[in-house]
Design a protein around this motif. Sequence first.
Motif, PDB file in Angstrom:
ATOM      1  N   MET A 210       1.013  -1.349  -0.049  1.00  0.00           N
ATOM      2  CA  MET A 210       0.144  -0.001   0.164  1.00  0.00           C
ATOM      3  C   MET A 210       0.893   1.220  -0.110  1.00  0.00           C
ATOM      4  O   MET A 210       0.422   2.334  -0.407  1.00  0.00           O
ATOM      5  N   THR A 211       1.993   1.025   0.536  1.00  0.00           N
ATOM      6  CA  THR A 211       2.816   2.407   0.723  1.00  0.00           C
ATOM      7  C   THR A 211       3.973   2.571  -0.072  1.00  0.00           C
ATOM      8  O   THR A 211       4.393   3.780  -0.731  1.00  0.00           O
ATOM      9  N   LEU A 212       4.679   1.452  -0.444  1.00  0.00           N
ATOM     10  CA  LEU A 212       6.002   1.584  -1.276  1.00  0.00           C
ATOM     11  C   LEU A 212       5.858   2.006  -2.497  1.00  0.00           C
ATOM     12  O   LEU A 212       6.687   3.183  -3.206  1.00  0.00           O
ATOM     13  N   PRO A 213       4.837   1.394  -3.520  1.00  0.00           N
ATOM     14  CA  PRO A 213       4.450   2.227  -4.758  1.00  0.00           C
ATOM     15  C   PRO A 213       4.114   3.686  -4.722  1.00  0.00           C
ATOM     16  O   PRO A 213       4.521   4.511  -5.501  1.00  0.00           O
ATOM     17  N   VAL A 214       3.431   4.096  -3.710  1.00  0.00           N
ATOM     18  CA  VAL A 214       2.929   5.536  -3.475  1.00  0.00           C
ATOM     19  C   VAL A 214       4.334   6.453  -3.147  1.00  0.00           C
ATOM     20  O   VAL A 214       4.638   7.410  -3.792  1.00  0.00           O
ATOM     21  N   ALA A 215       5.274   5.783  -2.110  1.00  0.00           N
ATOM     22  CA  ALA A 215       6.514   6.592  -2.170  1.00  0.00           C
ATOM     23  C   ALA A 215       7.333   6.696  -3.376  1.00  0.00           C
ATOM     24  O   ALA A 215       8.042   8.077  -3.479  1.00  0.00           O
ATOM     25  N   SER A 216       7.354   5.766  -4.280  1.00  0.00           N
ATOM     26  CA  SER A 216       7.742   5.949  -5.635  1.00  0.00           C
ATOM     27  C   SER A 216       7.307   6.997  -6.319  1.00  0.00           C
ATOM     28  O   SER A 216       7.983   7.707  -6.786  1.00  0.00           O
ATOM     29  N   ALA A 217       5.957   6.922  -6.381  1.00  0.00           N
ATOM     30  CA  ALA A 217       5.124   7.884  -7.281  1.00  0.00           C
ATOM     31  C   ALA A 217       5.415   9.311  -6.950  1.00  0.00           C
ATOM     32  O   ALA A 217       5.544  10.355  -7.641  1.00  0.00           O
ATOM     33  N   LEU A 218       5.583   9.689  -5.465  1.00  0.00           N
ATOM     34  CA  LEU A 218       5.677  10.919  -5.003  1.00  0.00           C
ATOM     35  C   LEU A 218       7.071  11.434  -5.349  1.00  0.00           C
ATOM     36  O   LEU A 218       7.173  12.621  -5.618  1.00  0.00           O
ATOM     37  N   MET A 220       8.097  11.368  -8.200  1.00  0.00           N
ATOM     38  CA  MET A 220       8.010  11.853  -9.688  1.00  0.00           C
ATOM     39  C   MET A 220       6.948  12.651 -10.027  1.00  0.00           C
ATOM     40  O   MET A 220       6.662  12.792 -11.303  1.00  0.00           O
ATOM     41  N   SER A 221       5.729  12.670  -9.060  1.00  0.00           N
ATOM     42  CA  SER A 221       4.643  13.306  -9.808  1.00  0.00           C
ATOM     43  C   SER A 221       4.366  14.725  -9.172  1.00  0.00           C
ATOM     44  O   SER A 221       4.829  14.920  -8.287  1.00  0.00           O
ATOM     45  N   VAL A 222       3.554  15.279 -10.018  1.00  0.00           N
ATOM     46  CA  VAL A 222       3.233  16.759  -9.597  1.00  0.00           C
ATOM     47  C   VAL A 222       1.901  16.796  -9.303  1.00  0.00           C
ATOM     48  O   VAL A 222       1.643  17.587  -8.198  1.00  0.00           O
ATOM     49  N   SER A 223       1.036  16.310  -9.943  1.00  0.00           N
ATOM     50  CA  SER A 223      -0.494  16.415  -9.409  1.00  0.00           C
ATOM     51  C   SER A 223      -0.978  15.206  -8.644  1.00  0.00           C
ATOM     52  O   SER A 223      -0.262  13.945  -8.611  1.00  0.00           O
ATOM     53  N   PHE A 224      -2.138  15.200  -8.185  1.00  0.00           N
ATOM     54  CA  PHE A 224      -2.808  14.325  -7.417  1.00  0.00           C
ATOM     55  C   PHE A 224      -3.157  12.921  -8.349  1.00  0.00           C
ATOM     56  O   PHE A 224      -2.800  12.008  -7.965  1.00  0.00           O
ATOM     57  N   ARG A 225      -3.703  13.319  -9.425  1.00  0.00           N
ATOM     58  CA  ARG A 225      -4.076  12.293 -10.371  1.00  0.00           C
ATOM     59  C   ARG A 225      -2.965  11.597 -10.953  1.00  0.00           C
ATOM     60  O   ARG A 225      -2.856  10.315 -10.703  1.00  0.00           O
ATOM     61  N   GLN A 226      -1.877  12.211 -10.975  1.00  0.00           N
ATOM     62  CA  GLN A 226      -0.645  11.575 -11.428  1.00  0.00           C
ATOM     63  C   GLN A 226      -0.263  10.469 -10.274  1.00  0.00           C
ATOM     64  O   GLN A 226       0.213   9.350 -10.650  1.00  0.00           O
ATOM     65  N   ILE A 228      -1.608   8.917  -8.189  1.00  0.00           N
ATOM     66  CA  ILE A 228      -2.297   7.936  -8.182  1.00  0.00           C
ATOM     67  C   ILE A 228      -2.062   7.102  -9.312  1.00  0.00           C
ATOM     68  O   ILE A 228      -1.928   5.756  -9.255  1.00  0.00           O
ATOM     69  N   GLY A 229      -2.064   7.368 -10.687  1.00  0.00           N
ATOM     70  CA  GLY A 229      -1.811   6.540 -11.867  1.00  0.00           C
ATOM     71  C   GLY A 229      -0.561   5.997 -11.642  1.00  0.00           C
ATOM     72  O   GLY A 229      -0.329   4.917 -11.794  1.00  0.00           O
ATOM     73  N   LEU A 230       0.727   6.680 -11.202  1.00  0.00           N
ATOM     74  CA  LEU A 230       1.962   6.423 -11.071  1.00  0.00           C
ATOM     75  C   LEU A 230       1.835   4.938  -9.995  1.00  0.00           C
ATOM     76  O   LEU A 230       2.620   3.789 -10.123  1.00  0.00           O
ATOM     77  N   SER A 231       1.268   5.380  -8.823  1.00  0.00           N
ATOM     78  CA  SER A 231       1.165   4.356  -7.570  1.00  0.00           C
ATOM     79  C   SER A 231       0.677   3.108  -8.065  1.00  0.00           C
ATOM     80  O   SER A 231       1.101   2.043  -7.779  1.00  0.00           O
ATOM     81  N   VAL A 232      -0.574   3.058  -8.801  1.00  0.00           N
ATOM     82  CA  VAL A 232      -0.915   1.818  -9.493  1.00  0.00           C
ATOM     83  C   VAL A 232      -0.103   1.223 -10.545  1.00  0.00           C
ATOM     84  O   VAL A 232      -0.081  -0.156 -10.427  1.00  0.00           O
ATOM     85  N   LEU A 233       0.595   1.818 -11.190  1.00  0.00           N
ATOM     86  CA  LEU A 233       1.206   1.256 -12.140  1.00  0.00           C
ATOM     87  C   LEU A 233       2.499   0.554 -11.514  1.00  0.00           C
ATOM     88  O   LEU A 233       2.765  -0.621 -11.875  1.00  0.00           O
ATOM     89  N   PHE A 234       3.161   1.309 -10.464  1.00  0.00           N
ATOM     90  CA  PHE A 234       4.100   0.652  -9.798  1.00  0.00           C
ATOM     91  C   PHE A 234       3.615  -0.607  -9.100  1.00  0.00           C
ATOM     92  O   PHE A 234       4.353  -1.448  -9.026  1.00  0.00           O
ATOM     93  N   GLY A 235       2.441  -0.592  -8.611  1.00  0.00           N
ATOM     94  CA  GLY A 235       1.892  -1.609  -7.659  1.00  0.00           C
ATOM     95  C   GLY A 235       1.753  -2.771  -8.634  1.00  0.00           C
ATOM     96  O   GLY A 235       1.996  -3.955  -8.328  1.00  0.00           O
ATOM     97  N   GLU A 236       1.347  -2.671  -9.968  1.00  0.00           N
ATOM     98  CA  GLU A 236       1.199  -3.608 -10.815  1.00  0.00           C
ATOM     99  C   GLU A 236       2.446  -4.226 -11.323  1.00  0.00           C
ATOM    100  O   GLU A 236       2.466  -5.594 -11.432  1.00  0.00           O
TER     101      GLU A 236
END
Lengths: 285, 257
Positions: A210-218, A220-226, A228-236
């Motif tokens: 639940m947290t590691l993909p979000v840590a990665s996404a944070l 590189m992303s600027v927006s909240f939507r991005q 979410i998108g990157l977190s899901v991508l990294f999770g998958e």
Amino acid sequence: MIEAIVEYEFLQNAVITGLLIGLVAPLLGVFIVVRRLSLIADALSHITLTGIAASLLIEKRVSAVDDWNPMYMGMAFSVLGAVFIEKLRKVYKHYEELAIPIMLSGGIGLGVILISLADGFNTDLFSYLFGSVTAVSRGNMWTVAVITTLVVIIVLMFYKELFVLSFDEDHASIAGVNARFVHFLFIVMVALVIASAMQVVGILLVSALMTLPVASALRMSVSFRQTIGLSVLFGEISVVIGLISAYQLDVPPGGTIVMAAVVLLMISMLYKKFRSGLFEKGEKV
Amino acid sequence: MAQEPLIELEDVSFKYDRNWVVENVNMTINEGQFVGLVGPNGSGKSTLIKLMLGLEKPVRGHIRLFGKEVKKFNRWQEVGFVSQKANSFNSGFPATVYEVVRSGLVSRMNMFQLFNHNHKNKVLETLREVEMEEYARHSIGELSGGQQQRVFIARALVSDPSLIILDEPTVGVDSEHVTAFYDLLAKLNRERNLTLLMVSHDIGTITSHATHVACMNKTVHFHGSTEDYENMDDETLSLMYGHSLQQLTHNHEGSSL
Ligand SMILES: Nc1ncnc2c1ncn2[C@@H]1O[C@H](COP(=O)(O)OP(=O)(O)OP(=O)(O)O)[C@@H](O)[C@H]1O
Ligand SMILES: [Mg+2]
């Protein structure tokens, strides 16, 4: 591995469940991380363990109950635990984080007693702790599919409320958002997803997914939507790499999935370094 | 024009734990007024605003918004708020300026309603009003404190409220944008009959823009038109106020900034 997936139902179950979890765990994870609730995920996963222990014990002692699926009891405990954490947080208003160690240690304590009573220290338990490629049944898979669908729909429907609540609680209240209701809905979803994810990643490593993909996404992303998108991508990506290597190496998928997520995190940190390095050079020119 | 009272305080008192912070406040703010709320640090201004917005509950007394008890008030789309601690939000929060301002529209929307094109235009238009539209796609955390404050001002304006409460909204905003911001508020006040309540330590700017001034130190000592406030002699001021405000007024007289 592809042929094996076509051939063996248990692999299909594990892969599909894994992909569903890889979507929904980071999706909720984004809100968990930005609201600084990461430890709640840990507390709930330990209470899920208590539920599983209780289920094992009942299965063993009550002869009428045969081949019970411990996931459902885990879910029930997880949801009750979520409700109880909210109660505790209100009682200890100024020490809200106290609710978490109380639940976490209480969950483990009770869990250990129940597991011992059920003589449950065996391979089954190992697969609940660290996940398994072989233990996911068709029924489990469908349950996880239903939960995933519900969570995705609810997050879409309450996207703006969840955003406001995460960004600025005072503003949420002034914007007329029913913060208590939305928060409750959220925490129940977290509880359900944790119990769902347990089959594949294991109780001890659910919160990492639940947290590691979000840590990665944070990084590189600027927006909240991005985010979410990157977190899901990294999770998958973590789930796919993790499941394949778990199958090849014959190790629990919890370990490989989380290690894949850790590698992604390291890459994302390098990416940030690399990019800011480029930027500095660009400025000098 | 009929002057509907938008905020009514009746014998309002409040304490944190043991210390009374707000005592027996009586005050009415009518539609169309631009009220400056002044007072020394720790005099309870921010607390009073939290009470008005229902973020804290009064220990004694009654508060009504648009004629309704705060507890039962539900027309929150009519109220905008810029808090004093706007930049104490989690500065690592991954959201763009656009997303933050858009969240100000939530009070206008139904539960399951999604954002649409009209919302988008409204957000961009409001960002233009505070001269932040070029930052729409920037992350909120990477802006300067003053820029962030302008974004939060836009978030309060975006839902077209009829009442805006601002707690030291221009802290950290440079003087050029402060002037532009006051001009914008004055314009909205004039043209759309927007009612304003603003806390500020900058008494000079308050007296030159606000229609009314309220002075508080635990309780509201003076509440009247800006003219009456300015005509008050120093002696009366210090009598009801202690010397903190005295210094402030002298500062204001001594500088043109
Ligand atoms: N959350 C809190 N818990 C306990 N005491 C508080 C809290 N918030 C404020 N206080 C106290 O209440 C008093 C009034 O604070 P308040 O923030 O309302 O003052 P203020 O007039 O807004 O001051 P400033 O000009 O510095 O913004 C202060 O003495 C402060 O210490
Ligand atoms: Mg204040």
